[in-house]
Design a protein around this motif. Sequence first.
Motif, PDB file in Angstrom:
ATOM      1  N   LEU A  85      -4.510   5.747   1.868  1.00 35.07           N
ATOM      2  CA  LEU A  85      -3.273   5.070   2.250  1.00 35.07           C
ATOM      3  C   LEU A  85      -2.266   5.100   1.118  1.00 35.07           C
ATOM      4  O   LEU A  85      -1.065   5.073   1.345  1.00 35.07           O
ATOM      5  N   LEU A  88       0.542   7.778   1.117  1.00 40.42           N
ATOM      6  CA  LEU A  88       1.779   7.672   1.890  1.00 40.42           C
ATOM      7  C   LEU A  88       2.920   7.359   0.946  1.00 40.42           C
ATOM      8  O   LEU A  88       2.719   6.663  -0.036  1.00 40.42           O
ATOM      9  N   PRO A  89       4.123   7.865   1.214  1.00 40.28           N
ATOM     10  CA  PRO A  89       5.250   7.584   0.317  1.00 40.28           C
ATOM     11  C   PRO A  89       5.527   6.092   0.241  1.00 40.28           C
ATOM     12  O   PRO A  89       5.397   5.382   1.231  1.00 40.28           O
ATOM     13  N   HIS A  90       5.890   5.633  -0.937  1.00 40.11           N
ATOM     14  CA  HIS A  90       6.292   4.250  -1.217  1.00 40.11           C
ATOM     15  C   HIS A  90       5.180   3.233  -1.070  1.00 40.11           C
ATOM     16  O   HIS A  90       5.431   2.047  -1.185  1.00 40.11           O
ATOM     17  N   SER A  91       3.939   3.652  -0.796  1.00 43.74           N
ATOM     18  CA  SER A  91       2.927   2.616  -0.621  1.00 43.74           C
ATOM     19  C   SER A  91       2.306   2.248  -1.953  1.00 43.74           C
ATOM     20  O   SER A  91       2.385   2.987  -2.926  1.00 43.74           O
ATOM     21  N   PHE A  92       1.653   1.103  -1.971  1.00 41.16           N
ATOM     22  CA  PHE A  92       1.033   0.571  -3.171  1.00 41.16           C
ATOM     23  C   PHE A  92      -0.465   0.820  -3.087  1.00 41.16           C
ATOM     24  O   PHE A  92      -1.077   0.557  -2.052  1.00 41.16           O
TER      25      PHE A  92
END
Lengths: 226, 88
Positions: A85, A88-92
């Motif tokens: 997960l 995914l772009p911008h995820s932490f």
Amino acid sequence: MNENLFTPFTIPMMLGIPITTLIIMFPTMLFPTPNQLINNRMITIQQWLTKLTSKQLMNTHNPKGQTWSLMFISLFLFITFTNLLGMLPHSFTPTAQLSMNLGMAIPLWAGTVVMGFRNKTKISLAHLLPLGTPTFLIPMLVMIETISLFIQPLALAVRLTANITAGHLLLHLIGSATLALVNISLFTALITFTILTLLTILEFAVALIQAYVFTLLVSLYLQDNT
Amino acid sequence: MASVIPRKEEKLLDVKIGELPSWILTQDFTPNGIAGAFQRGYYQYYNKYVSVKKGSFTGLSTVLAAYMLFNYCCSYKEFEHEWPRKYH
């Protein structure tokens, strides 16, 4: 540029409240509980994958070690899906934080060591000295083996943190390099873009592999001590 | 126009915009109530799009896209000054 590199690794906040717990609990939403004999496609695929990995992970243990299978499978699934997960772009990515990995590694390792000392005290102590060492080397070697025993949880945690953090950083850097090069020289930008694609594939592999390595090592520590 | 079913059992997507304030007032905001609302929402989505006979990747990918959008909104402040511009 200096400050922006590490902002993806800061604690995510929403209206000033850290939402890290919600993000850590998000992968559990992707695993519904099977409630029928023949379930829908998503659950069937998950069940098949879980059976495959649990057989692979637990077939080398004796029955006493196999009582840990639930722990290992949940650990493996958690690390895998948290890492994936995070792609995914911008995820932490929670597993990029050393605090969380230490929180996973130290209790698990300590559990295996304590179990070994309680159930098979002599054999656990005997592990501290390899077979066939010359007599005069024994004190030093026992010290070295003790240090290497205590380094195990640190190594587990730092390995996972460093791999995930380094991968994400590389992707950010090469991505921004590609963007900056587009105006300067298109050919170099294309080469950089190819490198970026290859790195992304590598990162997906690393996400899976790191989870496997973490779980495998803990299971090895368990085997030593069961 | 008043709706036919009792106000409390109406789902959020069926409430008309003019009736929204009165719907919010009938909702249960205790922790149990909020947990129940999340559980109901989860199972509404799950039973409609995932646990169907020929479920496809769409059911899962919509959730992932919504997660991505949520993270985009949460970290907007950090990259709003990184947009391609002539002068930074």
